[in-house]
Design an enzyme around this catalytic site. Structure first.
Site, PDB file in Angstrom:
ATOM      1  N   GLU A 196     -15.169  15.925  -5.408  1.00  0.00           N
ATOM      2  CA  GLU A 196     -13.950  15.679  -4.640  1.00  0.00           C
ATOM      3  C   GLU A 196     -13.207  17.007  -4.612  1.00  0.00           C
ATOM      4  OE1 GLU A 196     -10.340  15.142  -3.730  1.00  0.00           O
ATOM      5  OE2 GLU A 196     -10.140  13.895  -5.535  1.00  0.00           O
ATOM      6  N   CYS A 243      -4.552  17.034  -2.973  1.00  0.00           N
ATOM      7  CA  CYS A 243      -5.687  17.392  -2.108  1.00  0.00           C
ATOM      8  C   CYS A 243      -5.519  16.715  -0.764  1.00  0.00           C
ATOM      9  CB  CYS A 243      -7.013  17.077  -2.769  1.00  0.00           C
ATOM     10  SG  CYS A 243      -7.130  15.408  -3.299  1.00  0.00           S
TER      11      CYS A 243
HETATM   12  C1  UN1 Z   1      -5.748  14.349  -5.356  1.00  0.00           C
HETATM   13  O1  UN1 Z   1      -4.868  15.026  -4.842  1.00  0.00           O
HETATM   14  O2  UN1 Z   1      -6.688  14.876  -6.002  1.00  0.00           O
HETATM   15  O3  UN1 Z   1      -4.131   9.822  -1.859  1.00  0.00           O
HETATM   16  C2  UN1 Z   1      -5.783  12.875  -5.311  1.00  0.00           C
HETATM   17  C3  UN1 Z   1      -3.387  10.432  -2.644  1.00  0.00           C
HETATM   18  C4  UN1 Z   1      -3.470  10.096  -4.113  1.00  0.00           C
HETATM   19  C5  UN1 Z   1      -4.619  10.790  -4.747  1.00  0.00           C
HETATM   20  C6  UN1 Z   1      -4.672  12.254  -4.513  1.00  0.00           C
HETATM   21  N1  UN1 Z   1      -3.623   8.673  -4.276  1.00  0.00           N
HETATM   22  O4  UN1 Z   1      -2.582  11.275  -2.276  1.00  0.00           O
END
Ligand code: UN1
Length: 507
Positions: free
Chosen positions: A264, A298
């Site tokens: 990821e 992310c």
């Molecule tokens: C991340 O930034 O690694 O969808 C995960 C989202 C959160 C998860 C982010 N539930 O923004």
């Protein structure tokens, strides 16, 4: 250190110097001291004595032993332990959420939200523990039965990033636990304390249920722990969250030993606003997507595509709102944006802004550092005439690039013309436009939303993305399959031995 902080650390069992290795008990680690720094003040909160090669070896051995025992527990019994983990997290939600905020700087509401995400994952995984379904097939041969079973896989290596220091562990750990796996967690070096606190909570739950030590921890540097873990043939799966560079390395090394990786990695998420959109909805989503978590998700909205008819209206509204964003101590109620995680992140953001300017970008708002202690920056808006090299990069900071477009096809083409493919969204009131965006010729991302921003996904769906984002899927839906091995069984209950494909082989 304030009395509040002292009480918080005491409640979570964090000492001034903590062990960075856990294999059922806390190891007497001798590695270099790792300081955990509060990004709001730049001050050290506490330190961790990192795990080294011999600690890792011990943790890996114990994880194999724990796996051998844990896999004999029926899955619903494993689910009961995960239910108790969820309950323990409920009890500690406030303290752990505060520690997340203290250590990595997201605002308290998001720190608490992160622990809620862990609790939600535990609840989901409890349900999964009774739903690890395999299929039954019709055999082509008479008096035969064919079906598949999902078996526990083995110890899983979990590598997590600073930005969701505990929720992403829970995405992996709760599912891996009901799947019958043990695990070794290598958390971010910028969030070691939350990892220790989480492991302590998990430890109590395991002890109370007489369960083997499946939730292990190895805090240490990339070479000593990360590389070792990635190369370790005892770990059939490495699940890693972080940069594309890190994921490329993990993916290659794990593939080299024919193991599995679940990656990821970076996102470069685009949000499209069409002329016919509900602009109030779009505006709120952009603000949360671009500024929330100081641009360090992310899933953060990095590229904003505005159709010409509404482009000026949205841009003006953003430029009015940005100066009112309350930047400050993430622990204070009312703060909307805390600091970046460390000094280097501030420098990276400033370089990206410079690059954007030299590549034809017009700085519309922000662009600077905030004059106070800690790692604070201004949320920034840059208008770019077209996609340029810097808008194809993921900069982990609150920079929003605005691009304008005439029609949907053009916007989709620009949107997809980046190496990453995590999250995407469109704001429109047209059913046709929405479906066009979600169709196979539309967004090329793992997540595509309509009238919802790019960030803040629920755990029920499978989370992850395509292209350089790495292709992994975590959390809900059938993501559990990555943590198990599939076995196909064909069983003959007859008195003949017919061969498949009609092959004859008689003496
Ligand atoms: C991340 O930034 O690694 O969808 C995960 C989202 C959160 C998860 C982010 N539930 O923004």
């Amino acid at each position: 250190m304030s009395n509040d902080t002292k009480t918080l650390l005491a409640e979570l069992g964090i000492d001034e110097v903590n062990s960075g290795g856990y294999d059922g008990s806390w190891l007497d680690t001798q590695g270099e001291l790792l300081e955990s720094v509060d990004p709001t003040t730049g001050q050290v909160i506490a330190s961790v004595r990192q795990a080294q090669a011999d600690d890792y070896e011990r943790i890996a051995e114990r994880s194999v032993e724990a796996f051998h025992e844990w896999r004999t527990w029926p899955a619903p019994k494993r689910g009961e332990v995960v239910r108790e983990l969820g309950n323990a997290l409920r009890d500690k939600k406030d303290a752990l959420g505060r520690l997340v905020t203290l250590e990595m700087g997201k605002i308290l509401s998001e720190g608490l939200g992160e622990v809620q995400e862990m609790i939600d994952m535990a609840d989901l995984a409890v349900g999964m523990s009774r739903q690890l379904y395999g299929k039954t097939m019709h055999s082509e041969r008479p008096e035969h039965r064919m079906y598949e079973q999902w078996h526990p896989l083995g110890p899983v290596g979990i590598i997590t990033a600073f930005n969701f220091p505990v929720a992403v562990w829970a995405w992996n750990a709760t599912v891996a636990a009901v799947a019958g796996d043990s695990m070794i967690w290598k958390p971010s070096e910028f969030a070691p304390l939350t990892a220790i606190a989480t492991t302590k909570i998990a430890h109590e739950v395991l002890e109370a249920h007489g369960a083997p030590a499946i939730f292990n921890l190895a805090i240490g540097d990339r070479i000593e722990i990360g590389e070792r873990m990635t190369q370790d043939g005892r770990l059939p799966l490495i699940s890693a969250t972080g940069s594309v560079a890190m994921g490329r390395r993990v993916g290659q090394v794990v593939a080299g030993r024919l193991g599995r990786s679940l990656l990821e990695l970076g996102g470069n998420n685009g949000l499209l606003v069409m002329d016919d959109a509900d602009l109030d909805l779009a505006f709120s989503a952009i603000l949360f997507g671009a500024v929330g978590t100081a641009g360090q998700r992310c899933t953060t909205t990095r590229r904003l595509f505005l159709q010409r008819g509404i482009a000026d209206r949205i841009t003006e509204r953003l430029l009015k709102a940005y100066p009112t964003i309350r930047i400050g101590d993430p622990m204070d109620e009312g703060t909307l944006m805390g600091p970046l995680v460390h000094e280097k992140a501030v420098g990276t953001m400033m370089s990206a802004i410079e690059a954007a300017k030299t590549q034809g970008g017009e700085l519309l708002y922000g662009g600077g550092r905030v004059d106070r202690e800690g790692f604070f920056v201004e949320p920034t808006v840059v208008k770019v005439p077209e996609q340029v090299p810097i808008t194809c990069d993921e900069t982990f900071a609150p920079i929003l690039y605005i691009l304008e477009f005439d029609d949907l096809d053009q916007a989709i083409a620009m949107h997809n013309a980046v190496p990453q493919g995590l999250s995407s969204s469109i704001f429109t009131n047209s059913m046709r436009t929405a479906e066009r965006f979600l169709a196979h010729t539309g967004s090329d991302c793992g997540i595509a939303n309509v009238n919802i921003g790019t960030s803040g996904a629920e755990i029920g769906g499978a989370f992850g993305g395509e292209k350089e984002t790495g292709g992994g899927r975590e959390a809900g839906s059938d993501a559990w399959k990555a943590y198990m091995r599939r076995q196909t069984n064909t069983l003959n209950w007859g008195t003949e031995l017919p061969l498949a494909q009609g092959v004859e082989f008689d003496l």
